[in-house]
Enzyme design. Structure first.
Site, PDB file in Angstrom:
ATOM      1  N   LYS A 177       0.855  -1.187   0.000  1.00  0.00           N
ATOM      2  CA  LYS A 177       0.000   0.000   0.000  1.00  0.00           C
ATOM      3  C   LYS A 177       0.893   1.239   0.000  1.00  0.00           C
ATOM      4  O   LYS A 177       1.377   1.685   1.028  1.00  0.00           O
ATOM      5  CB  LYS A 177      -0.910   0.003   1.240  1.00  0.00           C
ATOM      6  CG  LYS A 177      -2.264   0.726   1.040  1.00  0.00           C
ATOM      7  CD  LYS A 177      -2.161   2.204   0.719  1.00  0.00           C
ATOM      8  CE  LYS A 177      -1.857   3.017   1.968  1.00  0.00           C
ATOM      9  NZ  LYS A 177      -1.876   4.493   1.662  1.00  0.00           N
ATOM     10  N   GLU A 251       9.541   1.948  10.941  1.00  0.00           N
ATOM     11  CA  GLU A 251      10.666   2.880  10.738  1.00  0.00           C
ATOM     12  C   GLU A 251      10.038   4.257  10.642  1.00  0.00           C
ATOM     13  O   GLU A 251       9.356   4.575   9.668  1.00  0.00           O
ATOM     14  CB  GLU A 251      11.455   2.523   9.486  1.00  0.00           C
ATOM     15  CG  GLU A 251      12.788   3.259   9.393  1.00  0.00           C
ATOM     16  CD  GLU A 251      12.764   4.387   8.382  1.00  0.00           C
ATOM     17  OE1 GLU A 251      12.818   5.556   8.821  1.00  0.00           O
ATOM     18  OE2 GLU A 251      12.696   4.118   7.177  1.00  0.00           O
ATOM     19  N   CYS A 285      14.042  10.976   6.481  1.00  0.00           N
ATOM     20  CA  CYS A 285      13.882  10.803   7.929  1.00  0.00           C
ATOM     21  C   CYS A 285      15.213  10.864   8.666  1.00  0.00           C
ATOM     22  O   CYS A 285      15.250  11.153   9.864  1.00  0.00           O
ATOM     23  CB  CYS A 285      13.153   9.499   8.235  1.00  0.00           C
ATOM     24  SG  CYS A 285      13.790   8.073   7.348  1.00  0.00           S
ATOM     25  N   GLU A 382      10.118  17.241  14.044  1.00  0.00           N
ATOM     26  CA  GLU A 382      10.579  16.887  12.699  1.00  0.00           C
ATOM     27  C   GLU A 382       9.920  17.797  11.664  1.00  0.00           C
ATOM     28  O   GLU A 382       8.696  17.831  11.549  1.00  0.00           O
ATOM     29  CB  GLU A 382      10.251  15.423  12.393  1.00  0.00           C
ATOM     30  CG  GLU A 382      10.815  14.956  11.071  1.00  0.00           C
ATOM     31  CD  GLU A 382      10.543  13.484  10.799  1.00  0.00           C
ATOM     32  OE1 GLU A 382      11.401  12.824  10.197  1.00  0.00           O
ATOM     33  OE2 GLU A 382       9.461  12.987  11.189  1.00  0.00           O
TER      34      GLU A 382
END
Length: 481
Positions: A177, A251, A285, A382
């Site tokens: 997906k 993750e 990331c 972030e």
């Protein structure tokens, strides 16, 4: 370009059961690229049923490890044969410069399939020296089962590959997906898997938004979820998976510190941090976002960093002169800009950038802040964009504590000429990967994953075999009674 992508379930390409579709667009222009089927609950049910049926199909379950390896190797060959097409598609749908799409995304995808093709014939059990008399005990590694692989929008092709390849190498069946913002290379990758010859139902594809992902995670017929994306969504997946104790690999986000030691080659550190922070427009990331620099050198470092950032060429990824491409969407552009405005409001020194670029598409000027303190929002949350924060330090002994003062722990960077400093700080920093004098790009053979809110488990290398297998112990009594 006007693509129309469908779902792939049980070896057949099909529209969504209710006919729903959504559009995907080029972030360099904001113009539509095509439409994709929007998977609903009925499509999720159908895909899970197909994947479960394939777990019982001898065409897959009785396939020899060497034959399975040849299938994965064939996918790698097909990726390389279609490299130019895949790279252009990735650039159009995601925005990354074409050079990055070639060198990182497409090359990385092929290497993951090739690396895990080698593992197919090396997934072994062991004989255990149990203390019961006349007893043989051995272990088997068996597939977890149906794996839902949910991928993000920043490196859609490569991250799909680093989930698909080990899951298939271990004999699982999968439902991929991709993120709704960037589905097109995942669709093409599944087409290549079909061409390679995987039996029907082994590889399935559902395109759609968060509702499709939630339905997959909640489905009782799914045995494992592997997700790459934000920490809040990761926490939601953990909660949804608790009911039937699905296996979960996550993750998640990062806020990578980059420490520039007093003895570092400053020019090399400036170049490395600029590249490590702005790869894929900072939509990484593991991007270097908190740059700790010795206060005696911080002004020089900031000045050189800002000058280099301001000189980068923004433009569409298909332009070979482009160094910084667009952000993935207007929504994300607004999010990045809001963080920059917060940084200014909280007293950070804006040295360069800090605004949307004056052109079509979702471009943001590379931004450098100086004088950032540990408590500022831009140092704690972030941002996932082209925003760098220089944070001076006085005492090297404080570095590990400051670097670790975050909920995240995915990656970190060290810039030093001293071997002792490098190894001491690498040991003290709480992060899943520490890069010394280099960029934060993972490799198929090395573990990848984070501490704390950056995730659960590890992907890549032999650790991925652990993630996609269950260990079964077999006990055999050898005596006569």
């Amino acid at each position: 370009m006007n693509t129309r992508a469908r779902l792939y379930i049980g070896g057949e390409w099909t529209d969504a059961a209710d006919g729903a579709e959504f559009a995907t667009s080029d972030p360099a222009t904001g113009k539509p690229l095509g439409t994709c089927a929007e998977a609903g609950q009925a499509d999720v049910d159908k895909a899970v049923t197909a994947a479960r049926a394939a777990l019982r199909d001898p065409a897959w379950t009785s396939m020899s490890p060497s034959a399975r390896a040849r299938l994965l190797w064939r996918v790698a060959d097909l990726i390389e044969e279609h490299e130019a097409e895949l790279a252009e598609l990735e650039t159009r749908d995601q925005g990354q410069p074409l050079g990055v799409a070639h060198a990182v995304s497409v090359t990385g995808a092929a290497e993951h399939f090739r690396y895990f093709a080698g593992w197919c014939t090396k997934i072994e059990g062991a004989v255990s020296p149990v203390s019961f008399p006349d007893t043989l005990h051995y272990t088997r590694r068996e597939p977890v089962g149906v794996c839902a692989l949910i991928t993000p929008w920043n490196f859609p092709l490569m991250i799909a590959a680093w989930k698909l390849a080990p899951a298939l190498a271990c004999g699982n069946t999968v439902i991929l997906k991709p993120a709704e913002q960037t589905p097109l290379t995942s669709v093409r990758l599944v087409e290549l898997c079909e061409l390679a010859g995987f039996p029907p139902g082994v590889v399935n594809l559902l395109t759609g938004g968060p509702a499709a992902g939630r339905a997959l995670v909640a489905h009782r017929g799914v045995d494992k979820v592997s997700f790459t994306g934000s920490s809040p969504v990761g926490r939601e997946i953990v909660q949804q998976s608790a009911g039937d104790l699905k296996r979960v690999t996550l993750e998640l986000g990062g806020k990578a510190p980059s420490i520039v030691a007093a003895d570092a080659d400053l020019d090399r550190a400036v170049t490395g941090n600029l590249q490590g922070a702005l790869l894929n427009s900072g939509q990484v990331c593991a991007a270097y976002t908190r740059l700790f620099v010795d206060r005696r050198r911080a002004d020089e470092f900031t000045e050189k960093l800002a000058a280099a950032a301001a000189g980068l060429r923004l433009g569409p990824g298909l332009d070979p002169e482009t160094q910084i491409g667009p952000l993935v969407s207007l929504e994300h552009l607004d999010r990045v800009d809001s963080y920059v405005r917060t940084g200014r409001d909280q007293g950070a020194d804006l040295v360069t950038g800090g605004h949307r670029a004056d052109r079509d598409g979702y471009f943001y000027a590379p931004t450098v802040f100086g004088g950032v303190t540990d408590d500022m929002t831009i140092a704690r949350e972030e941002i996932f964009g082209p925003v760098l924060s220089v944070m001076p330090y006085d005492d090297p002994e404080e570095l590990a504590a400051r670097a670790n003062d975050t909920e995240y722990g995915l990656a970190a960077s060290l810039w030093t000429s001293d071997l002792a400093t490098a190894h001491r700080l690498a040991a003290d920093i709480r992060a899943g990967a520490v890069f010394i004098n280099m960029l934060p790009i993972p490799d198929a053979a090395a573990p990848w994953g984070g501490f704390k809110s950056s995730g659960w488990g590890r992907e890549m290398g032999p650790y991925a075999i652990d993630a996609y297998t269950e260990v079964k112990g077999v006990w055999v009594h050898l005596g006569n009674s």
